[in-house]
Structures are given as C-alpha cells and as structure tokens.
Design a protein around this motif. Structure first.
Motif, PDB file in Angstrom:
ATOM      1  N   UNK A  51      78.652 110.685  64.956  1.00 52.98           N
ATOM      2  CA  UNK A  51      79.582 111.803  65.080  1.00 52.98           C
ATOM      3  C   UNK A  51      80.780 111.368  65.912  1.00 52.98           C
ATOM      4  N   UNK A  52      81.944 111.887  65.545  1.00 55.46           N
ATOM      5  CA  UNK A  52      83.132 111.593  66.352  1.00 55.46           C
ATOM      6  C   UNK A  52      83.003 112.238  67.728  1.00 55.46           C
ATOM      7  N   UNK A  58      80.739 122.054  66.159  1.00 57.30           N
ATOM      8  CA  UNK A  58      81.612 122.525  65.079  1.00 57.30           C
ATOM      9  C   UNK A  58      82.446 121.396  64.475  1.00 57.30           C
ATOM     10  N   UNK A  59      82.482 120.244  65.125  1.00 56.53           N
ATOM     11  CA  UNK A  59      83.261 119.101  64.626  1.00 56.53           C
ATOM     12  C   UNK A  59      82.332 118.219  63.793  1.00 56.53           C
ATOM     13  N   UNK A  60      82.547 118.181  62.501  1.00 57.46           N
ATOM     14  CA  UNK A  60      81.647 117.465  61.592  1.00 57.46           C
ATOM     15  C   UNK A  60      82.146 116.057  61.254  1.00 57.46           C
ATOM     16  N   UNK A 133      96.955 108.262  71.993  1.00 58.35           N
ATOM     17  CA  UNK A 133      96.342 108.932  73.138  1.00 58.35           C
ATOM     18  C   UNK A 133      95.550 110.152  72.695  1.00 58.35           C
ATOM     19  N   UNK A 134      96.024 110.853  71.679  1.00 60.89           N
ATOM     20  CA  UNK A 134      95.298 112.005  71.144  1.00 60.89           C
ATOM     21  C   UNK A 134      93.920 111.598  70.636  1.00 60.89           C
ATOM     22  N   UNK A 135      93.831 110.443  69.965  1.00 61.66           N
ATOM     23  CA  UNK A 135      92.540 109.986  69.454  1.00 61.66           C
ATOM     24  C   UNK A 135      91.644 109.427  70.553  1.00 61.66           C
ATOM     25  N   UNK A 136      92.241 108.849  71.586  1.00 56.77           N
ATOM     26  CA  UNK A 136      91.440 108.247  72.649  1.00 56.77           C
ATOM     27  C   UNK A 136      90.692 109.284  73.489  1.00 56.77           C
ATOM     28  N   UNK A 137      90.953 110.560  73.265  1.00 56.94           N
ATOM     29  CA  UNK A 137      90.164 111.582  73.963  1.00 56.94           C
ATOM     30  C   UNK A 137      88.679 111.479  73.603  1.00 56.94           C
ATOM     31  N   UNK A 138      88.372 110.805  72.495  1.00 54.53           N
ATOM     32  CA  UNK A 138      86.979 110.637  72.074  1.00 54.53           C
ATOM     33  C   UNK A 138      86.372 109.331  72.586  1.00 54.53           C
TER      34      UNK A 138
END
Length: 493
Positions: A51-52, A58-60, A133-138
C-alpha cells in the motif's frame, strides 16, 4: 512427523553511507537489474505489492517493492533471514556466498532461508512517479516498518511460515528500524540485532564531529590538532577572493571557487571536512566487498599524511589528503564548489537525477524525522564554518520545510520510538568505539534483554561486514557473542 516451527530473522542493513546526512552522494557503477532475473545461481529477484499509505484505509493506491531471495542454506525447520535495505539500492553482494557477510555466516550455521528487502523510495522500489515533495510525504520510518510487517505477513502466508519467529537485524538507520520493528510489532518480531543504530533523533548532532576528534586522537594525539590547524588556515584564506585561484588548484575543484554567499562558504568547508569525517566513520570496515572504492584509506592513512612535514604546512597536507581521496575514488576533480549547483541537483525530482537513488530521499527524512545535522557549533572538534543554522536552512531551501516543522518532526520521532529510553526486550545493540554515530546509540546494556556490545577500535557497522584475517580480535569475538545471543533468543518462546 510433527510440525516444526521456522524462525524468520530480519536483517536491516544500509549499503551506503550506512548512516548519516548524505553530503556528497554520487551513485556510480550501480548495476540495475531487470525484473525477476537470476542474479546468480541461487539468488532470485521478485516484487511484492504494498500500500502507498498503510495508515489511510481509504487510500487504495499500491506499488511494487523489490526483494531478493536465496535458499542456498535453507534446511527445513531452519530460520528465515530478511535483510532490510536502507537509504540506497539493495545490492546482490549482500546475498553472495563468496562475499561472506556476517548474516550469511549465521545463515549457513542455522540453515536459513534469506531475503533482502529494499526500502520504499530507494533503488528501484518506487511508490510514486517521482520524488516531488508532495510524494515524499509517503516516505517515513513508520511507513517502512509497515512495509516490513506486510512483507512478513504475506511471505509467511504464501510459504507456510505462519507460526515462525522473526528476528530483526540492522545496521545504522536500518539498525534503528530493526530495533523499532521489535518495539512496534512484538507479535511479529521475536528479537532484533541493531548494529550502529542511531535511536535518538536530534537536530543538533554536534557530538558527531566531537567524536571525529576523539577517534583521530586515539590514533595519534597530535592528529586532530594538525587537522584543526589546516582547517583554520583554509577558513581564513577562503575569506579573501584573492586566494580563490590557489584554493581551487590546491584542492583540485571541478570549477573555480566563487564564494557569493555565506552558504557557498559553508558548503565547500562542509564538503572538505567530510573527507575527514567519512574516513573516520568508515575506517577499516571492509566495505570493499560492495565494490566501494577507497576502503584502504583509513584513520591511520590520514594521520600519517597529516604528520608528513615534507608536504609543507598542515594546510597543504590536508589538501594532499583530499587529492588522494579524490583520485582513489577515480574522480577527475573535487566537485563543483557552489551551494546553488548542489541545490539544483537535490531539487531534481527524478529517480534518475543526480540524487535520485537515495540522496534526496534521505535528506528529506533528516528534515522531517531525524535531524542528525553534523555541525561545527561545538568548540571541541577540528572544523569551522558550517553551523547548525546552515543545515536548518537547507531543509527550507530543498523542501520548503521550516525550522519549527523540523524540530517538531524530530520531537515526534523520539516520542513515538522512545529515543535512548527504548522499552522492549530481546534487542542487542552492537556499536564501534571509532564510529561517531555511537553517540546516538546504546553503548551500555540497559537490561539483560537489552544488551550492548561495544567494540573497541572499530567503525560504523563493522560487525556486519565479511570477516578477514586482519580483523581485531575484539571484532571477531563480538560477532561470535552476537551469534550466541541470537541462538539463545531463538530458544525462547
């Protein structure tokens, strides 16, 4: 025949830099392997769906995580070892029988099935399309531990290992992950061996350079004094633009030195100081099996060169040492000496960019979770010119992360894991006395179930690398002692 329980052992290991703020990441000569290929006669490459966001039901969204597997030593009823990748691509050398890294010697003795799992966002394990940076939150240690838990559960189900024990091993950052996996998933992880693990997050890691001084002094009491004298001279000369041409020549910079801001000055001083700090951190640690260059350059090499009066004053001896490191690493020159050039490289959000294999990712983690900033604000170290504020401002420049967010993230890390005050059982903490990272680790036993193994005269993650004839006796004994602890813990329910 009755069912025999199988023990699963997790090894978490960093490939480079085996911990620390990445100041000069250049991913060179890394072999990129294709999907599900035969790496060698016994090692297979596979992928597992993750999973991401493990913490948002709720995030699939999902992605594929890379791992390697080998059954060359496996015996029915034996353990299963899982080595977890750190802040760099996983490499098959850690699965090579010929290399003989410590976890494989344990695997051979115990008849272990071996896995090697790559950390999300590093190497070829790409949860998102890029490194914005938006993606690196994960990207976080908590998400990485959740990946580990899902991997353990899925592999156990698919391979009939549901009743198995799991023991986590790790080195440096992933050593901390190993310890934290036992702390946070005690129902999944039976025990952990956390080598050179920095458990206490801190923004101001001034102790790092203090311990660089102490490690140099352990080789020769005069050595850190000579390094300080050389660096003081450099720091004074770099203030005058008339000296730029000579400094460029002395250190063989890739382009002419141009100091246009305080950050330019701090960046080049930091980069040159790292030539000494990295030598101390990795001194005589046998990383050559990973095809790392320059492993023959040790603290002894540095101190002997700094003592050579024939090379001139200490400033020129230091320049000669930097040149030796540059040529040994097969580089034509010592990097572009400007902060802005480095800034543009780190801001590149492509996985194929200059820092895309791990540098941008790890710096993001230091700016959001760990700090670990190795600065010159302490008077008890040999360098000057790159204080804590310089690092704090980098987080703003790279990711638009403000100081208050940085400090809050580090505080949250210690609240979540406990820092030095870790409350768990069956974790052993090996550390080397030369390794500056031991300041953030456990070097004295907390309880019988939380023992420390402090190895005099060894550097970062030394106990994890292949044994060799020139190893110090105490390093050999430490590996044997750790194995005995492992054996004892495997007998416990």
């Amino acid at each position: 025949m009755g069912f025999q329980a199988v023990v699963i052992v997790i090894f978490a290991c960093l490939y480079f830099p085996c911990g620390g703020v990445l100041k000069s990441v250049r991913y060179r000569n890394i072999k990129r392997e294709t999907n599900d290929v035969q790496v060698d006669n016994v090692v297979q490459q596979h992928w597992i769906m993750q999973k991401l966001d493990h913490f948002n039901a709720a995030d699939s969204r999902v992605w594929k995580q890379k791992y390697l597997v080998s059954d060359q030593f496996y015996r029915i009823g034996g353990p299963v070892f899982l080595m977890i990748g750190g802040e760099a691509p996983i490499i098959s050398q850690w699965m090579s029988t010929d290399a003989g890294s410590t976890w494989l010697t344990y695997a051979k003795k115990l008849g272990a099935l071996c896995f090697l799992l790559e950390h999300r966002f590093y190497g070829e394990s790409h949860p998102t399309v890029d490194l914005s940076t938006e993606n690196l939150q994960f990207l976080s240690s908590q998400q990485a531990l959740a990946d580990l838990a899902h991997f353990r559960t899925t592999i156990a189900q698919h391979r009939g290992l549901a009743n198995s024990k799991w023991v986590a091993f790790g080195g440096s950052y992933s050593g901390a992950l190993a310890a934290w996996s036992r702390l946070k998933y005690p129902h999944l992880i039976h025990a952990a061996i956390a080598s050179s693990a920095p458990l206490n997050a801190t923004v101001n890691f001034s102790e790092y350079l203090e311990l660089v001084w102490q490690s140099l002094a352990a080789e020769n009491p005069v050595c850190p004094l000579l390094v300080k004298k050389a660096f003081d001279t450099l720091h004074e000369r770099i203030k005058d633009p008339k000296n730029y041409d000579n400094i460029t020549k002395d250190f063989n910079f890739c382009s002419k030195l141009q100091i246009q801001s305080d950050k330019d000055r701090a960046y080049i001083l930091d980069s040159l100081a790292d030539s000494v700090a990295s030598t101390v951190q990795y001194s005589n640690d046998n990383r050559a099996f990973e095809f790392v260059l320059g492993t023959n350059i040790t603290i002894k090499t540095l101190c002997e060169m700094m003592s050579k009066e024939s090379l001139g004053e200490p400033y020129y001896r230091f320049a000669a040492f930097v040149h030796l490191r540059t040529t040994t690493h097969l580089l034509p020159c010592f990097r572009d000496p400007t902060y802005n050039a480095n800034l543009q490289d780190i801001r590149n959000t492509s996985y194929h960019g200059p820092y895309g294999w791990g540098g941008r990712q790890w710096i993001y983690q230091t700016c959001t979770e760990f700090g670990f900033f190795q600065n010159t604000d302490s008077p008890n170290q040999p360098f000057s010119g790159f204080g804590l504020q310089y690092y704090v401002e980098q987080c703003q420049d790279y990711f638009n992360i403000r100081a208050e967010t940085l400090y809050a993230g580090v505080d949250q890390t210690n609240e979540y894991y406990g820092g030095y005050n870790i409350h768990a059982t069956r974790i052993v903490f090996p550390n080397g006395s030369l390794d500056p990272w031991h300041a953030l680790g456990i070097t004295s036993s907390i309880t019988e179930d939380l023992p420390a193994v402090f190895i005099k005269g060894t550097a970062h993650c030394a106990n994890m690398y292949p044994a060799r004839a020139e190893d110090l006796p105490q390093l050999t004994l430490a590996r044997e002692h750790i194995f005995q602890i492992l054996q004892d813990w495997l007998k416990e329910k």
